[in-house]
Design a protein around this motif. Structure first.
Motif, PDB file in Angstrom:
ATOM      1  N   GLY A  69      13.235  -5.170 -15.826  1.00 51.38           N
ATOM      2  CA  GLY A  69      13.792  -6.429 -15.330  1.00 51.38           C
ATOM      3  C   GLY A  69      13.933  -6.468 -13.823  1.00 51.38           C
ATOM      4  N   ALA A  70      14.401  -5.360 -13.247  1.00 47.46           N
ATOM      5  CA  ALA A  70      14.549  -5.303 -11.787  1.00 47.46           C
ATOM      6  C   ALA A  70      13.190  -5.411 -11.101  1.00 47.46           C
ATOM      7  CB  ALA A  70      15.251  -4.010 -11.378  1.00 47.46           C
ATOM      8  N   THR A  71      12.201  -4.761 -11.672  1.00 49.83           N
ATOM      9  CA  THR A  71      10.854  -4.817 -11.091  1.00 49.83           C
ATOM     10  C   THR A  71      10.298  -6.232 -11.139  1.00 49.83           C
ATOM     11  OG1 THR A  71      10.457  -2.529 -11.718  1.00 49.83           O
ATOM     12  CG2 THR A  71       8.523  -3.864 -11.239  1.00 49.83           C
ATOM     13  N   VAL A  72      10.453  -6.886 -12.282  1.00 48.81           N
ATOM     14  CA  VAL A  72       9.961  -8.254 -12.422  1.00 48.81           C
ATOM     15  C   VAL A  72      10.732  -9.189 -11.490  1.00 48.81           C
ATOM     16  CG1 VAL A  72       9.801 -10.214 -14.009  1.00 48.81           C
ATOM     17  CG2 VAL A  72       9.099  -7.940 -14.765  1.00 48.81           C
ATOM     18  N   ALA A  73      12.056  -9.083 -11.492  1.00 52.57           N
ATOM     19  CA  ALA A  73      12.860  -9.960 -10.646  1.00 52.57           C
ATOM     20  C   ALA A  73      12.546  -9.762  -9.173  1.00 52.57           C
ATOM     21  CB  ALA A  73      14.352  -9.725 -10.916  1.00 52.57           C
ATOM     22  N   ARG A  74      12.392  -8.502  -8.755  1.00 50.75           N
ATOM     23  CA  ARG A  74      12.064  -8.230  -7.348  1.00 50.75           C
ATOM     24  C   ARG A  74      10.741  -8.877  -6.982  1.00 50.75           C
ATOM     25  NH1 ARG A  74       9.900  -3.520  -6.994  1.00 50.75           N
ATOM     26  NH2 ARG A  74      11.593  -2.485  -8.109  1.00 50.75           N
ATOM     27  N   SER A  75       9.759  -8.783  -7.869  1.00 46.82           N
ATOM     28  CA  SER A  75       8.443  -9.342  -7.548  1.00 46.82           C
ATOM     29  C   SER A  75       8.467 -10.866  -7.480  1.00 46.82           C
ATOM     30  CB  SER A  75       7.398  -8.872  -8.560  1.00 46.82           C
ATOM     31  OG  SER A  75       7.579  -9.532  -9.799  1.00 46.82           O
ATOM     32  N   VAL A  76       9.370 -11.482  -8.229  1.00 49.12           N
ATOM     33  CA  VAL A  76       9.451 -12.943  -8.244  1.00 49.12           C
ATOM     34  C   VAL A  76      10.311 -13.469  -7.105  1.00 49.12           C
ATOM     35  CG1 VAL A  76      10.327 -14.931  -9.558  1.00 49.12           C
ATOM     36  CG2 VAL A  76       9.054 -13.126 -10.716  1.00 49.12           C
ATOM     37  N   PHE A  77      11.460 -12.835  -6.873  1.00 49.51           N
ATOM     38  CA  PHE A  77      12.448 -13.404  -5.970  1.00 49.51           C
ATOM     39  C   PHE A  77      12.471 -12.808  -4.564  1.00 49.51           C
ATOM     40  CE2 PHE A  77      14.517 -13.879 -10.226  1.00 49.51           C
ATOM     41  CZ  PHE A  77      14.278 -15.234 -10.340  1.00 49.51           C
ATOM     42  N   LEU A  78      12.035 -11.559  -4.420  1.00 53.08           N
ATOM     43  CA  LEU A  78      12.266 -10.895  -3.139  1.00 53.08           C
ATOM     44  C   LEU A  78      11.016 -10.468  -2.386  1.00 53.08           C
ATOM     45  CD1 LEU A  78      15.301  -8.622  -4.118  1.00 53.08           C
ATOM     46  CD2 LEU A  78      15.328 -10.883  -3.047  1.00 53.08           C
ATOM     47  N   THR A  79       9.884 -10.384  -3.021  1.00 50.02           N
ATOM     48  CA  THR A  79       8.691  -9.917  -2.319  1.00 50.02           C
ATOM     49  C   THR A  79       7.522 -10.860  -2.558  1.00 50.02           C
ATOM     50  OG1 THR A  79       7.999  -8.529  -4.188  1.00 50.02           O
ATOM     51  CG2 THR A  79       9.359  -7.480  -2.505  1.00 50.02           C
ATOM     52  N   ARG A  80       6.559 -10.740  -1.694  1.00 49.26           N
ATOM     53  CA  ARG A  80       5.303 -11.473  -1.843  1.00 49.26           C
ATOM     54  C   ARG A  80       4.255 -10.505  -2.377  1.00 49.26           C
ATOM     55  NH1 ARG A  80       6.812 -13.286   3.657  1.00 49.26           N
ATOM     56  NH2 ARG A  80       7.802 -15.310   3.361  1.00 49.26           N
ATOM     57  N   PRO A  81       3.171 -11.013  -2.964  1.00 46.83           N
ATOM     58  CA  PRO A  81       2.123 -10.114  -3.471  1.00 46.83           C
ATOM     59  C   PRO A  81       1.659  -9.133  -2.389  1.00 46.83           C
ATOM     60  CG  PRO A  81       1.711 -12.348  -4.210  1.00 46.83           C
ATOM     61  CD  PRO A  81       2.873 -12.414  -3.247  1.00 46.83           C
ATOM     62  N   GLY A  82       1.572  -7.873  -2.760  1.00 45.88           N
ATOM     63  CA  GLY A  82       1.133  -6.838  -1.832  1.00 45.88           C
ATOM     64  C   GLY A  82       2.230  -6.287  -0.950  1.00 45.88           C
ATOM     65  N   GLU A  83       3.417  -6.855  -1.021  1.00 47.37           N
ATOM     66  CA  GLU A  83       4.540  -6.458  -0.174  1.00 47.37           C
ATOM     67  C   GLU A  83       5.514  -5.610  -0.998  1.00 47.37           C
ATOM     68  OE1 GLU A  83       8.151  -9.196   1.066  1.00 47.37           O
ATOM     69  OE2 GLU A  83       6.399  -9.656   2.274  1.00 47.37           O
ATOM     70  N   VAL A  84       6.025  -4.548  -0.408  1.00 44.65           N
ATOM     71  CA  VAL A  84       7.029  -3.715  -1.057  1.00 44.65           C
ATOM     72  C   VAL A  84       8.258  -3.646  -0.165  1.00 44.65           C
ATOM     73  CG1 VAL A  84       7.564  -1.409  -1.935  1.00 44.65           C
ATOM     74  CG2 VAL A  84       5.253  -2.323  -2.194  1.00 44.65           C
ATOM     75  N   ASP A  85       9.403  -4.000  -0.711  1.00 45.68           N
ATOM     76  CA  ASP A  85      10.664  -3.930   0.022  1.00 45.68           C
ATOM     77  C   ASP A  85      11.292  -2.575  -0.284  1.00 45.68           C
ATOM     78  OD1 ASP A  85      13.196  -4.106   1.068  1.00 45.68           O
ATOM     79  OD2 ASP A  85      13.698  -5.996   0.083  1.00 45.68           O
ATOM     80  N   THR A  86      11.009  -1.584   0.548  1.00 44.19           N
ATOM     81  CA  THR A  86      11.460  -0.220   0.267  1.00 44.19           C
ATOM     82  C   THR A  86      12.980  -0.093   0.271  1.00 44.19           C
ATOM     83  OG1 THR A  86      11.142   0.391   2.584  1.00 44.19           O
ATOM     84  CG2 THR A  86       9.340   0.876   1.068  1.00 44.19           C
ATOM     85  N   ASP A  87      13.679  -0.885   1.084  1.00 45.29           N
ATOM     86  CA  ASP A  87      15.143  -0.835   1.088  1.00 45.29           C
ATOM     87  C   ASP A  87      15.707  -1.260  -0.269  1.00 45.29           C
ATOM     88  OD1 ASP A  87      15.251   0.054   3.721  1.00 45.29           O
ATOM     89  OD2 ASP A  87      15.448  -1.973   4.529  1.00 45.29           O
ATOM     90  N   THR A  88      15.162  -2.332  -0.835  1.00 43.72           N
ATOM     91  CA  THR A  88      15.627  -2.806  -2.139  1.00 43.72           C
ATOM     92  C   THR A  88      15.298  -1.793  -3.227  1.00 43.72           C
ATOM     93  OG1 THR A  88      15.385  -5.108  -1.472  1.00 43.72           O
ATOM     94  CG2 THR A  88      15.439  -4.673  -3.835  1.00 43.72           C
TER      95      THR A  88
END
Length: 108
Positions: A69-88
């Motif tokens: 769920g966290a992975t899916v939510a992060r990809s939808v709400f916090l990052t753009r395709p190809g982007e990884v938010d390492t802090d999150t």
């Protein structure tokens, strides 16, 4: 979730409640795989003394759901395709590790 398969997986997950066969496939190929990997990692942590005991089945199920769920939510709400938010991602990891029963042998 950060590569081209992420959007496809999200789309399939949206359709899964309406298609029992798709639901089974996603369960077997996503959920069960992640759960198996977690079970292996947790067993290794117990062997090293980093965790007191393996997680029971219900806790392992919940941890799997939280991670997916966290992975899916992060990809939808916090990052753009190809982007990884390492802090999150690091914050997620620390929160999950804090929820696990620690052993006496290793520093956490």
């Amino acid at each position: 979730m950060e590569n081209a398969t992420g959007p496809a997986l999200l789309s399939l997950m949206g359709q899964a409640p309406h298609d029992e066969e798709l639901r089974r496939i996603l369960h077997d190929d996503v959920y069960a795989v992640v759960r198996g990997q977690l079970e292996t990692l947790i067993a290794q942590a117990v062997t090293r003394g980093e965790l007191e005991t393996p997680l029971d089945a219900s806790r392992l199920d919940v941890l799997t759901l939280v991670l997916v769920g966290a992975t899916v939510a992060r990809s939808v709400f916090l990052t753009r395709p190809g982007e990884v938010d390492t802090d999150t991602v690091e914050t997620e990891l620390h929160l999950l590790l804090a929820a696990l029963p620690r052993g006496g042998g290793a520093a956490g």
